[in-house]
Write a protein that holds these residues in place. Structure first.
Motif, PDB file in Angstrom:
ATOM      1  N   CYS A 100     -18.694   5.302 -11.480  1.00 28.14           N
ATOM      2  CA  CYS A 100     -16.662   5.344 -10.781  1.00 28.14           C
ATOM      3  C   CYS A 100     -16.389   4.079 -10.523  1.00 28.14           C
ATOM      4  CB  CYS A 100     -16.862   6.068  -9.391  1.00 28.14           C
ATOM      5  SG  CYS A 100     -14.961   5.996  -9.066  1.00 28.14           S
ATOM      6  N   ILE A 101     -14.900   3.379 -10.902  1.00 26.51           N
ATOM      7  CA  ILE A 101     -14.587   2.180 -10.445  1.00 26.51           C
ATOM      8  C   ILE A 101     -13.292   2.428  -9.539  1.00 26.51           C
ATOM      9  CG2 ILE A 101     -14.444  -0.154 -11.369  1.00 26.51           C
ATOM     10  CD1 ILE A 101     -15.844   2.742 -13.768  1.00 26.51           C
ATOM     11  N   ARG A 102     -13.199   1.524  -8.724  1.00 18.65           N
ATOM     12  CA  ARG A 102     -11.766   1.792  -7.889  1.00 18.65           C
ATOM     13  C   ARG A 102     -10.752   0.116  -8.498  1.00 18.65           C
ATOM     14  NH1 ARG A 102     -13.205   2.559  -2.246  1.00 18.65           N
ATOM     15  NH2 ARG A 102     -12.690   4.701  -2.799  1.00 18.65           N
ATOM     16  N   ILE A 103      -9.881   0.709  -8.949  1.00 19.48           N
ATOM     17  CA  ILE A 103      -9.285  -0.304  -9.630  1.00 19.48           C
ATOM     18  C   ILE A 103      -8.778  -1.139  -8.605  1.00 19.48           C
ATOM     19  CG2 ILE A 103      -7.295  -0.651 -10.847  1.00 19.48           C
ATOM     20  CD1 ILE A 103      -7.463   1.752 -11.996  1.00 19.48           C
ATOM     21  N   ARG A 104      -8.612  -1.254  -7.396  1.00 20.13           N
ATOM     22  CA  ARG A 104      -7.809  -1.882  -5.931  1.00 20.13           C
ATOM     23  C   ARG A 104      -9.078  -2.744  -6.364  1.00 20.13           C
ATOM     24  NH1 ARG A 104      -8.937  -1.395  -0.930  1.00 20.13           N
ATOM     25  NH2 ARG A 104      -8.534   1.567  -1.265  1.00 20.13           N
TER      26      ARG A 104
ATOM     27  N   ARG C  75      12.261   6.934 -16.593  1.00 17.59           N
ATOM     28  CA  ARG C  75      12.174   6.749 -14.554  1.00 17.59           C
ATOM     29  C   ARG C  75      13.438   6.549 -14.197  1.00 17.59           C
ATOM     30  NH1 ARG C  75       8.849   2.143 -17.159  1.00 17.59           N
ATOM     31  NH2 ARG C  75       7.518   3.883 -18.752  1.00 17.59           N
ATOM     32  N   ASN C 420       9.772  -2.897 -15.047  1.00 16.29           N
ATOM     33  CA  ASN C 420       8.996  -1.542 -15.116  1.00 16.29           C
ATOM     34  C   ASN C 420       8.479   0.017 -14.208  1.00 16.29           C
ATOM     35  OD1 ASN C 420       7.720  -2.397 -17.645  1.00 16.29           O
ATOM     36  ND2 ASN C 420       5.129  -3.201 -16.642  1.00 16.29           N
ATOM     37  N   ALA C 421       8.665  -0.178 -12.579  1.00 23.30           N
ATOM     38  CA  ALA C 421       8.721   0.723 -12.539  1.00 23.30           C
ATOM     39  C   ALA C 421       9.518   1.915 -11.911  1.00 23.30           C
ATOM     40  CB  ALA C 421       7.988   0.016 -10.683  1.00 23.30           C
TER      41      ALA C 421
ATOM     42  N   ILE E   7      -7.444   7.245 -13.478  1.00 20.74           N
ATOM     43  CA  ILE E   7      -6.116   7.734 -12.649  1.00 20.74           C
ATOM     44  C   ILE E   7      -5.256   6.430 -12.198  1.00 20.74           C
ATOM     45  CG2 ILE E   7      -5.008   8.682 -11.551  1.00 20.74           C
ATOM     46  CD1 ILE E   7      -7.001  10.314 -13.087  1.00 20.74           C
ATOM     47  N   ILE E   8      -4.576   5.549 -13.461  1.00 16.37           N
ATOM     48  CA  ILE E   8      -3.425   4.981 -12.771  1.00 16.37           C
ATOM     49  C   ILE E   8      -1.729   4.813 -12.805  1.00 16.37           C
ATOM     50  CG2 ILE E   8      -4.841   3.343 -14.852  1.00 16.37           C
ATOM     51  CD1 ILE E   8      -2.082   3.403 -16.295  1.00 16.37           C
ATOM     52  N   GLU E  11       3.870   2.730 -13.411  1.00 18.27           N
ATOM     53  CA  GLU E  11       4.683   2.008 -14.566  1.00 18.27           C
ATOM     54  C   GLU E  11       3.452   0.720 -14.204  1.00 18.27           C
ATOM     55  OE1 GLU E  11       5.041   2.188  -9.655  1.00 18.27           O
ATOM     56  OE2 GLU E  11       5.436  -0.230  -9.294  1.00 18.27           O
ATOM     57  N   LEU E  13       0.986   2.191 -17.516  1.00 22.87           N
ATOM     58  CA  LEU E  13       1.037   2.622 -18.251  1.00 22.87           C
ATOM     59  C   LEU E  13       1.124   1.873 -19.382  1.00 22.87           C
ATOM     60  CD1 LEU E  13      -0.048   4.805 -19.880  1.00 22.87           C
ATOM     61  CD2 LEU E  13       2.135   6.044 -20.029  1.00 22.87           C
ATOM     62  N   ASP E  15       1.346  -1.280 -19.156  1.00 25.61           N
ATOM     63  CA  ASP E  15       0.213  -2.827 -19.284  1.00 25.61           C
ATOM     64  C   ASP E  15      -0.767  -2.683 -19.752  1.00 25.61           C
ATOM     65  OD1 ASP E  15       2.399  -4.073 -18.554  1.00 25.61           O
ATOM     66  OD2 ASP E  15       2.095  -4.596 -16.183  1.00 25.61           O
ATOM     67  N   ILE E  76      -8.858  -2.093 -18.406  1.00 26.70           N
ATOM     68  CA  ILE E  76      -8.194  -1.328 -17.089  1.00 26.70           C
ATOM     69  C   ILE E  76      -8.043  -1.548 -16.174  1.00 26.70           C
ATOM     70  CG2 ILE E  76      -7.684   0.522 -16.582  1.00 26.70           C
ATOM     71  CD1 ILE E  76      -9.248   2.417 -18.923  1.00 26.70           C
ATOM     72  N   LEU E  77      -8.759  -2.184 -15.338  1.00 29.20           N
ATOM     73  CA  LEU E  77      -9.223  -2.588 -13.784  1.00 29.20           C
ATOM     74  C   LEU E  77      -7.950  -4.585 -14.616  1.00 29.20           C
ATOM     75  CD1 LEU E  77     -12.670  -3.509 -12.773  1.00 29.20           C
ATOM     76  CD2 LEU E  77     -10.976  -2.268 -11.934  1.00 29.20           C
ATOM     77  N   ALA E  80      -4.494  -2.683 -14.530  1.00 33.88           N
ATOM     78  CA  ALA E  80      -3.426  -1.958 -13.586  1.00 33.88           C
ATOM     79  C   ALA E  80      -3.734  -2.343 -12.148  1.00 33.88           C
ATOM     80  CB  ALA E  80      -4.587  -0.404 -13.777  1.00 33.88           C
ATOM     81  N   ARG E  81      -4.417  -3.149 -11.674  1.00 29.20           N
ATOM     82  CA  ARG E  81      -4.210  -3.717 -10.529  1.00 29.20           C
ATOM     83  C   ARG E  81      -3.388  -4.385 -10.364  1.00 29.20           C
ATOM     84  NH1 ARG E  81      -8.921  -7.282  -8.904  1.00 29.20           N
ATOM     85  NH2 ARG E  81      -9.899  -5.906  -9.793  1.00 29.20           N
ATOM     86  N   GLY E  85      -4.428  -5.864  -5.399  1.00 29.92           N
ATOM     87  CA  GLY E  85      -4.747  -5.134  -5.401  1.00 29.92           C
ATOM     88  C   GLY E  85      -4.407  -3.988  -4.040  1.00 29.92           C
ATOM     89  N   ALA E  86      -3.751  -2.523  -4.140  1.00 28.77           N
ATOM     90  CA  ALA E  86      -2.841  -1.938  -3.607  1.00 28.77           C
ATOM     91  C   ALA E  86      -3.685  -0.474  -3.656  1.00 28.77           C
ATOM     92  CB  ALA E  86      -1.365  -2.121  -3.629  1.00 28.77           C
ATOM     93  N   ILE E  87      -3.193   0.226  -2.160  1.00 31.68           N
ATOM     94  CA  ILE E  87      -3.572   1.301  -2.326  1.00 31.68           C
ATOM     95  C   ILE E  87      -3.308   2.542  -3.145  1.00 31.68           C
ATOM     96  CG2 ILE E  87      -4.140   3.753  -1.033  1.00 31.68           C
ATOM     97  CD1 ILE E  87      -5.172   2.451   1.040  1.00 31.68           C
ATOM     98  N   ASP E  89      -3.782   2.344  -6.652  1.00 28.67           N
ATOM     99  CA  ASP E  89      -4.100   1.871  -7.899  1.00 28.67           C
ATOM    100  C   ASP E  89      -4.872   2.435  -8.374  1.00 28.67           C
ATOM    101  OD1 ASP E  89      -2.501  -0.419  -7.263  1.00 28.67           O
ATOM    102  OD2 ASP E  89      -3.922  -2.067  -7.207  1.00 28.67           O
ATOM    103  N   GLY E  90      -5.545   3.472  -8.339  1.00 30.13           N
ATOM    104  CA  GLY E  90      -6.394   4.048  -8.805  1.00 30.13           C
ATOM    105  C   GLY E  90      -7.984   4.271  -9.462  1.00 30.13           C
ATOM    106  N   LYS E  91      -8.610   4.784 -10.619  1.00 31.00           N
ATOM    107  CA  LYS E  91      -9.928   5.168 -10.427  1.00 31.00           C
ATOM    108  C   LYS E  91      -9.605   4.933 -11.704  1.00 31.00           C
ATOM    109  CE  LYS E  91     -11.892   5.692  -6.575  1.00 31.00           C
ATOM    110  NZ  LYS E  91     -10.822   6.778  -5.642  1.00 31.00           N
TER     111      LYS E  91
END
Ligand SMILES: Nc1ncnc2c1ncn2[C@@H]1O[C@H](COP(=O)(O)OP(=O)(O)O)[C@@H](O)[C@H]1O
Ligand SMILES: Nc1ncnc2c1ncn2[C@@H]1O[C@H](COP(=O)(O)OP(=O)(O)O)[C@@H](O)[C@H]1O
Ligand SMILES: Nc1ncnc2c1ncn2[C@@H]1O[C@H](COP(=O)(O)OP(=O)(O)O)[C@@H](O)[C@H]1O
Lengths: 113, 439, 439, 439, 113, 113
Positions: A100-104, C75, C420-421, E7-8, E11, E13, E15, E76-77, E80-81, E85-87, E89-91
């Motif tokens: 499992c990887i946390r992207i943040r 969006r 994008n968002a 899970i991302i 917005e 997607l 990228d 992905i890392l 998607a970040r 890095g913000a809460i 961002d996903g897993k």
């Protein structure tokens, strides 16, 4: 680490979410799905009663560290069951998960769940 | 007679023109014209506009269904739209059977009655002073009776039983709307005192207050306010708002019962007030939240439209701008206060219709078109306040009694498990958006 | 005076009838009728239709919001619909305050002005030649001013800031629309030369060109044209097209400022041209792509409607068929060429409104209803070309200046991450379809 | 002449007023008024309402597209809406070219013909008896020709090719609708016998029967009835029903070709019958299924509207209540029987329009407004039955021939794999709801 | 073979898709989902700010042969970040997979990915 | 126990469902998804042909006891393939599953599937 997938009745979503939060499980992913099982639900269309082939369900996906698995299952079991257990109440599937990887942050493994 | 004033005013030109011609001719050549004494001539133009108005106000029913339907959660979209459509079905019949008679019949105290109006059986060929067949007036007014209970439904959206709602519509319309409309428009004790051009008091305030009372009595939706309850389809809410704006032209400009100057004046201030209300709301949001929302924009439209409704025939354009602005300011405040107080008037029926209606009904006093036979500003203000208070008091009391009665007998509020499952599934056996599931 | 001709023509019958009667009576019995000399009588029928037209054109605003809203990505659906609704709010107020005065006031060179029209304060009881209260004319024309900037918004859909857009609407309407409408309809230097019955030049060409210029200056959406950008809701686009067709009846037939022959003629050719345009577009697609699309069908409807707009009062039915066909052929071509050239006029504002408007404005010369006092075909053609060129040139230049100005000050184009968002989330904090997520 | 009666009736007041005045004046002062002899004067009020009616009936096309579109499966939503829009395109042109001539031209046996009506070239300035430009009548009637084939499309929804459908619309309208409308309204052999105020026989019965025949010949959708086929968007169906109700005011009240008493009568009974139908349907459901559905409510609205259509100008309000109720009762039964019999009239075109139309056309005999020159109830009943039988027989036979012809040549029914994939993808290369996929 | 579920933020997607293509990963399956995590996003409703319980997310499913797993995760890392890095961002979840079949040809195993 | 995830063409959904029922597999969960693979499908927009990046797919999830896996795969393979096998026909993924719980009764393991 395990990946739990639970298929539940849409109307139980809020209860299940609360139950999981009470079990200190805060993170999950939900999507709409359609279930095909024993058809018992009814739907009406111009004077006729249909048993739809597909019924709306919620699909909940939860990645968990091992010792959280049983509490999660219990929480879902209790919250998702209709008063006396009814067909269509749903299923829980438990699958192995390797990483499992946390992207943040880029953290990996149990830390990142 | 407030209600009747505009009509006589607006049709003066036509009526007087023909009258004058006839007088002249009659005088000049001395032929009696007995037929003319019996019944006014039909004015095809006025009739055309009044029928169109009727269609436009009818358009507000699907418009409202869309507006409300888009704002609830997915599981209740059908149930919420049904509230509007059901009002159309129930009151559509009720109005023709007894409603018109109770509202516009000769005053027999509490309400009106006229046996000719029962089942509309005695007016098949009647023409009104204004030159329109009486049927057209009946239909136009009937649309108002339909829309009023439909408005209330927003206050207890997402949590009531269909049976209970049907009973509520039937009883409320009969016991609150008909008497109130009779008092203010139909010849009852307030007629000719308070200015209420197109129903600020009768419709918006009474519906707003009824909404508030029922929301308070029935209690909040399960999970409110902790759980955020997102609109399922803001896109549809915007469409609905568009139709409401268009329909409101019929609502206000049609209330002139004419196709002339007053009609044009009502049309103009309606348009301007709606635009001013919309602008004001997004301006406030811009300052307060740093973002303008689409729901804010359409709430502002509604606030502006509601505020101008009682005033539409009697204020000037600059007054419309001010009333639209005030409407939005007060309604914005009311909605914020609701959040503070924590009661669950789901779609802000009181916050928009109640408050907007009060702002309009009282505020109009200060922007009236100058006219020789107006009472002093103080007297008028008192008349307005009186109308508002009667409407609030009467609607609140009778609504409360009705709600309690229905809750104790048929049941009104849905039980928790049903509420969770949603009205669409439980009450109607349907699903709003089949497209969400493979089909 | 082109604009005013139809009205005088159409109301001739009514006016002359009454006038003639009066003349006779007055002559015969020699009673002075001073009141009649001052102001035209209200014609309730014409007033009824013109108010209805106003409501129909207003219906085009939600119609356009739905049409455009359905074509963008999920969006941006709210943001795109907001563009239409915001135009309604801003121009709704602006028009009442200064717009009518700048457009239809006495010519003071560049624009018009009439202090009576400021805030509409001096026309409370004015009746126009055509027998409608001036207010009705104001409101009808105001709807045109609203729809024009809303049309442009399609060209830069999915990528502009709300602040910038608001400023653009305000400035563009004031500096492009009001002057142009004044020149062609309001008494300015082109009045009476180019035929522009319902706004082919003033509305569609000017909006189309403004769209092209802004699309070019602001640049393409991120990812265009590599990434396919699917319509989020073609179903809503079809609904919107339906409402646009209905509303266009008000747009074109209402432009007769009458309820008579010219109105009927405009109605008829509008209907026929729309149908012919739709048929042509799907026929072309059938040949070119082996499939007919719904977006093609509605694009053809629009192409036909746009092409007939300048011509609606002046061509015969067979001309409407030809213009509708030509509209679709040229617009289809324009859209294909856009794809070749690679600029991103998102919703083909230039391809449909610009090109369709030009086809109509120039093409109408060859299908004019025979009339004794027409100039020669060559002269008329020159007048038409002149009108088109002025509209293109003026709109292009001023639009460019405005866009640059806004981009440099408030900021117009959204930054990449925000684009994008999506507008809905970033600009409005909302989501169009809550139903997509469990709620 | 049934069709023409209301008009002369309704315009009597206006016409007679003016005529009477003129007679007086002329007599008194002896000035000849030759211009008045040539062509009726335009009545701006009647014209206003008839143009509005035309717009309202046009609104029924998107309304129907929404109603039908919401009821099919997601994969066919665009294709189903296209059926309605395509009828608008094809018949829109066809009607102007030959349709009006074939329907309202001088009877040349099977159909009518009048070379002045070909391409509408000879009626540019014609005014009808009723005071409206002939063009307006042409456009109003044209909308009926558009809506009729669009109605049929519901019977074979979700399974026909676009090419085949286009051919069907063209041929059916020419060979079934034009003759039938000619016989009953245009001067053919049934004119003046059966009462069919706004098209119960010509439109609803003929469409319903055509739907039944084609559903039987083309066969059921794959998987019907084992697989439940859910509506993709009941919410849109409700919106569509709302627009249909509003549009029906134009349909029925406009059929008076007036803006007077008959118009008002038609309006009133239309409103009442729709409401009564809706109430009845949900009452039946409440008893039968213990739940009231939204689809039931709108089906009841339609049943009520269809049942009152032939009767709208000739029955009293209580009759409208009864007809609305009967409409719903019989249509509910018809839909249930369909399920028993197992044929697949997808959207119940026969069950609602066919059956509702028959109920109205025959039932109206018993609720006619008393009038001195009515034939006996027996005679009238026979006329009604005659009209119904002709419509059923003629529509059934010709439809069957056409369907077979098209199926054998162009192909009508989609092949199984294509049907599975859905019309939107296979026939139109589009997708109704892009929002379902990330975009 | 592994199954990766990411899970991302919606917005991100485009990228992420581009980044995966650059990493020579061409096949994936996407669906809409709703995330329940630490609520930080804001939503507006008539003058009020809400922290919605559920936020729209994209769920990406990628079946991969083992040596593609790390490149995919890295792609992905990075894509998607959010800048810092913000809460939310996903897993990324990595699960074992036992078989894969290409429907078109019937091929199985690593071949069919 | 295994978890099978099949991505198929939407138009094949009914056929696949029938085939699975014939193979005595009655329970499944379906959701809409979008596929990104070799783009071959075409979509039209105002006179232009697009190859959309993402194409609508159906995602079927079936939890199975081991001896049902092969029959299920065969059933899907046959029903989901276009006459001659076409790009876009889809994929089947087989993943290990550790447990399954029926919410109604609380049964666990193979019983509960
Ligand atoms: N074996 C399975 N594989 C995939 N989904 C399943 C399975 N069993 C059940 N489900 C999902 O769970 C939903 C509810 O199942 P339910 O009817 O409660 O199961 P049961 O009949 O075994 O109690 C079904 O509609 C389906 O979506
Ligand atoms: N353990 C988990 N199980 C299922 N989904 C998760 C889990 N953790 C995160 N998610 C999903 O990822 C989304 C983003 O998570 P995020 O807020 O970035 O996690 P964190 O707070 O751990 O950084 C959540 O909204 C949720 O949909
Ligand atoms: N490795 C994969 N991971 C995730 N999804 C896949 C994978 N391969 C295929 N898919 C899904 O299956 C769909 C159909 O794939 P398809 O084009 O038939 O594959 P192939 O080109 O290998 O035959 C794709 O659109 C995608 O949704």
């Amino acid at each position: 680490m395990k990946m739990i997938v639970a298929i539940i009745q849409p109307e139980k979503l809020e209860d299940v979410r609360k139950a999981l939060i009470d079990a200190e499980i805060f993170r999950l992913t939900i999507s709409r799905a359609s279930g095909h099982g024993k058809p018992v639900d009814e739907s009406l269309y111009r004077g006729q009663v249909f048993k739809p082939n597909l019924q709306p369900k919620m699909r909940i996906e939860i990645a968990l560290n091992d010792h959280f698995v049983e509490p999660a299952i219990q929480a879902i079991l209790e919250a998702a069951r209709k008063s006396d257990g009814a067909i269509g109440d749903g299923k829980i599937f438990v699958m192995p998960m390797e990483d499992c990887i946390r992207i943040r942050t880029g953290e990996r493994g149990g830390e990142a769940i | 007679m407030q209600r009747l004033q505009p009509q006589s005013l607006a049709t003066r030109s036509t009526a007087s023109r023909l009258g004058w011609l006839l007088a002249l001719i009659t005088a000049a050549i001395a032929i009696p014209a007995p037929a003319f004494a019996q019944q006014p001539e039909i004015d095809t133009g006025t009739t055309a506009w009044m029928i169109t108005s009727t269609a436009l106000v009818l358009l507000m029913v699907p418009g409202l269904a869309m507006f409300y339907g888009g704002l609830v959660r997915t599981r209740n979209v059908i149930g919420t739209m049904m509230h509007c459509f059901t009002a159309m079905a129930i009151v559509g019949v009720l109005w023709a059977v007894v409603g018109y008679s109770m509202t516009f019949g000769d005053s027999i105290g509490f309400v009106g009655w006229n046996s000719d109006f029962f089942m509309l059986q005695g007016i098949d060929e009647t023409v009104r002073e204004s030159g329109i067949p009486e049927y057209v007036f009946v239909m136009f007014q009937g649309k108002f009776a339909i829309i009023t209970p439909a408005l209330i439904a927003g206050a207890f959206a997402e949590r009531v039983r269909f049976r209970g709602y049907c009973a509520f519509v039937l009883l409320w319309t009969t016991l609150v709307y008909f008497p109130l409309a009779h008092w203010i428009w139909g010849g009852g004790f307030l007629t000719g005192r308070a200015i209420d051009f197109a129903g600020g008091t009768v419709i918006h305030i009474s519906a707003g207050v009824a909404g508030l009372v029922s929301a308070l009595y029935l209690g909040a939706r399960r999970g409110y306010p902790q759980t955020a309850m997102h609109p399922n389809n803001l896109v549809m809410t915007l469409m609905g708002a568009g139709l409401l704006w268009v329909g409101w032209f019929g609502f206000n400009a049609g209330s002139s019962e004419a196709s002339g100057l007053v009609t044009a004046q009502a049309l103009t201030v309606t348009q301007i007030s709606a635009a001013a209300g919309a602008l004001t709301w997004i301006a406030i949001e811009g300052v307060h939240l740093k973002k303008a929302t689409s729901l804010g924009l359409v709430s502002g439209i509604l606030a502006g439209l509601v505020a101008i409704t009682p005033a539409a025939g009697d204020v000037l354009p600059y007054g419309a701008i001010v009333l639209g602005m005030l409407g939005s300011i007060f309604c914005y405040g009311a909605v914020l206060i609701k959040a503070k107080l924590g009661y669950d008037d789901t779609l802000d029926v009181f916050g928009i219709h109640g408050v907007g209606g009060i702002v309009g009904a009282i505020g109009l006093t200060f922007f009236l078109r100058p006219s020789p036979d107006r009472p002093s500003i103080g007297t008028q203000l008192w008349h307005q306040v009186e109308g508002v208070l009667v409407s609030i008091g009467y609607s609140a009391v009778v609504t409360l009694i009705l709600i309690i009665l229905i809750e104790k007998t048929l049941g009104f509020r849905m039980p928790p498990a049903e509420e969770n499952a949603g009205m669409d599934h439980v009450l109607h056996g349907e699903e709003g958006y089949g497209l969400l599931n493979p089909n």
